[in-house]
Design an enzyme around this catalytic site. Structure first.
Site, mmCIF file in Angstrom:
data_model
loop_
_atom_site.group_PDB
_atom_site.id
_atom_site.type_symbol
_atom_site.label_atom_id
_atom_site.label_comp_id
_atom_site.label_asym_id
_atom_site.label_seq_id
_atom_site.Cartn_x
_atom_site.Cartn_y
_atom_site.Cartn_z
ATOM 1 N N ASP A 81 32.979 46.729 35.964
ATOM 2 C CA ASP A 81 33.093 46.523 37.400
ATOM 3 C C ASP A 81 34.574 46.656 37.736
ATOM 4 O OD1 ASP A 81 32.516 45.980 40.040
ATOM 5 O OD2 ASP A 81 31.287 44.233 39.605
ATOM 6 N N TRP A 82 34.877 46.877 38.996
ATOM 7 C CA TRP A 82 36.250 47.216 39.375
ATOM 8 C C TRP A 82 37.170 46.010 39.173
ATOM 9 C CZ3 TRP A 82 33.042 50.748 39.220
ATOM 10 C CH2 TRP A 82 33.282 52.045 39.630
#
Length: 732
Positions: free
Chosen positions: A264-265
């Site tokens: 995930d970012w």
């Protein structure tokens, strides 16, 4: 032996030969691709391979120009392809050709209890992603609904692992048949937004395997998903995105996942762990996924220059890198290096039809006193439509799931389209303020004035339709922050009480992806749960209100009467939300209806509950026998009779419980369901199969599944709280 028997034997032989030939061809094709991957890896430099393992922009990773290896382009989009984002910041690129079809949020899809619709959803969404030249679609999400305060519950498929498993597989298959990788997320235990970047989740192995992992396992093993996204939180002291237990032991060893793990970012935190514990592509680190980045920040990701230096210094084996590159190239051969994938389609009538059908079929009718609904569209009546949610856009906001929809039909517009003979009055009633990520912007509109205007309109109407609930603002149904309260915000309860003083003919339409407190339930005539429905919101709602569509949606999660009736909240703050460092899932396996059933805590509305404009009777349900062995199929069969006056669809739900179990068990667990359409006065037969192995519990003493022998109870009904027949079976 007659001629016919010889003929059928010949046909069977030819069929077997064709199947064998097809299997052999598929194996040959797979081997050919793997050989190509090996040959490409041998041509790549160390620097080129490392570069493939991390981002080059907000939503892309680099290719290798000299070898013709393309970039990989990703997009947010569990229920629609997100508008185009700038290369190196979170601003929108202001393209004029990136408006898309918005599909209903996944809570609505789950509420349909219809895997066939899930396949249609995936195909349509995959076509839109392919048309936009996306290689990876960052969805679907299958995190379990644990608390009604979780800001992202609307993106997921409810509280039951079996339902989520059955709905996620066809979605993935539909997306991927377009040559676009689905990316199932967020693996795992990301069940709140508060402190999501660091909160450490402590949960038993049994709850992990029985509740929180089954939908991911189904996505990998049955759906054969091509990519998977790690989560932000920690599990047992290690971040989930590079967690030894989750990524190596469970995902890549036990489940033999052959795809790509994407962070995930901003969810990667350590080079050694990222390298050794299963992360393949690192995204968003330079910005923590949220803000602007510094120049060349992509070169300093954990899997960028620091990874390269460790490889050059022999601190890490090049075999570790080659495994990541092999997976990335395999993803490419399935997507952007697949010469046979389609061109995709976007914003066509077929996609709008699918969105509308799913939206209407997912709407759940929860109360309908004196047949308040349906409302005849031919009548010349005055309808007061009250509430901000009748006009507020629900495709914008919400975080990464926000969409740039080509069109979004509001509930008010949908009603105007349908009710040509009615006089429709509209009052805003309350105001929430504009949507903004990570902050609340209060409304500047005078709240008392809005309330007084709405009450005045209600006093003139034959019928009041109140559109309330939540929205996509921060601390509502939105990424990056959980809800602050269980009750409705912005003075909605007070407004409803004032409306009821001047007009007792009130129906409420809740727009939300979460359960809410409903203190006024006894005073309103009707209640519908309408979710976030996308482009065709208003048309779908009008279809159901008018009776053009008979509601058949069922709740994919329980509505507790009060917040402490929810299992996670009943154990205090260490259970939810934690102490900001650690969180303990004290309810263990008793999530959702499992908790309500077992502890005899009556919910306001139960899992699986949902009314129809017609009536059904479930009759003659039975099992094919009374005793079964391991790995044997239990066949539950019976009839669904439509005893009402209009055609409709019912969901037969089969739950199973263990009598006198040697371990703690829920009273019952969903193990099968089937949605069936029955004509008025008609009867349809239903047959539901359950493998006895699926009645196993995860035995922590042997770290494996264990099928207990002895007596079990089969429950058949149309909701967790409406069981119409029970019978015993035995596992020998």
């Amino acid at each position: 032996m007659n001629k016919n028997s010889h003929y059928y034997k010949l046909i069977l032989l030819l069929f077997c030969c064709l199947c064998f030939s097809n299997m052999k061809a598929q194996k040959t094709k797979k081997n050919s691709i793997e050989n190509k991957i090996d040959s490409i890896i041998s041509l790549l430099t160390l620097e080129e391979k490392v570069a493939m393992c991390h981002a080059q922009s907000k939503f892309s990773t680099p290719g290798v120009d000299r070898l013709g290896i393309p970039e990989i382009w990703m997009s947010d989009g569990p229920h629609g392809v997100r508008g185009e984002i700038n290369w190196d910041d979170w601003g929108y690129a202001n393209w004029t050709n990136d408006s898309i079809t918005a599909f209903p949020a996944l809570t609505c899809l789950a509420a349909t209890f219809n895997p066939k619709l899930s396949k249609e959803y995936g195909i349509s969404l995959g076509e839109e992603a392919r048309y936009r030249k996306k290689d990876v679609l960052l969805g679907p999400g299958v995190n379990i609904y644990r608390t009604p305060l979780n800001g992202r519950n609307f993106e997921y498929m409810g509280e039951d692992p079996y339902l989520a498993s059955k709905m996620v597989v066809p979605y993935i298959q539909g997306v991927q048949q377009n040559g676009v990788a689905a990316c199932v997320k967020h693996f795992a235990l990301n069940n709140q937004e508060l402190w999501r970047n660091h909160i450490n989740v402590e949960v038993s192995d049994r709850a992990l395997y029985e509740i929180y992992l089954p939908a991911f396992k189904a996505a990998v093993i049955e759906g054969k998903v091509w990519s998977l996204m790690g989560a932000y939180n920690q599990f047992r002291g290690q971040h989930t995105t590079h967690n030894q237990i989750l990524m190596n032991t469970i995902l890549k060893e036990d489940w033999a996942f052959d795809g790509v793990v994407i962070s995930d970012w901003g969810s990667a935190h350590n080079t050694n762990e990222a390298a050794l514990n299963g992360l393949d592509i690192e995204m968003g680190t330079g910005t923590d996924g949220l803000t602007t980045s510094t120049k060349n920040t992509y070169d300093y990701y954990y899997l960028a220059n620091p990874f390269l230096e460790k490889l050059k210094n022999n601190e890490l084996s090049e075999d570790v890198l080659n495994d990541k590159v092999r997976r990335i190239l395999r993803l490419m051969f399935r997507t952007n290096m697949n010469p046979n994938r389609s061109f995709g389609r976007m914003n066509n009538q077929e996609h709008l039809d699918v969105a509308r059908k799913i939206a209407a079929e997912g709407i759940v009718l929860l109360k309908n006193e004196n047949s308040f609904f349906p409302i005849n569209p031919s009548k010349k009546i005055t309808i007061a439509v009250i509430g901000e949610n009748a006009t507020k856009s629900m495709t914008v906001g919400g975080g990464s799931s926000e969409l740039k929809a080509k069109n979004e039909i509001s509930p008010l517009q949908g009603l105007k389209n349908k009710y040509k003979n009615a006089t429709i009055l509209y009052g805003l009633g309350y105001a929430s303020g504009p949507s903004a990520y990570g902050r609340v912007i209060p409304s500047t509109i005078d709240a008392d004035k809005l309330k007084n205007e709405a009450v005045a309109l209600a006093s003139k109407a034959d019928i009041v339709l109140f559109f309330g609930g939540l929205n996509k603002n921060h601390q509502q149904d939105c990424e990056g922050g959980d809800r602050q309260e269980f009750e409705l915000s912005f003075g909605q309860n007070e407004l409803l009480n004032e409306l009821l003083k001047v007009n007792n003919n009130v129906g409420v339409l809740l727009v939300s992806g979460n359960a809410v407190e409903i203190p006024w339930l006894d005073n309103v005539k009707a209640l519908m749960q309408t979710w976030y429905l996308g482009s065709e919101t208003g048309n779908a709602i009008a279809d159901v209100i008018s009776g053009d569509v008979n509601p058949s949606g069922k709740l994919p999660f329980s509505f507790p009467k009060k917040l402490n009736d929810n299992a996670a909240h009943s154990f205090g703050k260490l259970s939810y939300p934690g102490d900001s460092i650690n969180q303990y899932y004290k309810e263990d396996i008793l999530v959702g209806y499992r908790w309500h059933d077992t502890k005899k805590i009556k919910p306001l509305f139960a899992f699986g509950e949902g009314k129809s404009y017609t009536t059904f009777k479930l009759s003659d349900f039975k099992t094919d026998k009374k005793e079964y062995a391991q790995n044997e199929m239990i066949t539950i069969s019976g009839n669904v009779i439509n005893t009402g006056e209009i055609d409709g669809a019912e969901v037969v739900q089969v739950y199973v419980g263990k009598s006198k179990s040697k371990v703690k068990r829920a009273l019952k667990e969903l193990k099968g369901f089937q949605k069936v359409t029955v004509l008025k006065g008609g009867t349809e037969s239903v047959e539901i199969l359950i493998n006895t192995n699926d009645l196993s519990f995860y035995d922590e003493t042997i770290s494996d599944w264990n099928l207990e022998k002895g007596a079990y109870i089969i429950y058949v009904g149309n909701a967790a709280n409406n069981i119409t027949s029970k019978f015993k079976i035995a596992i020998k």
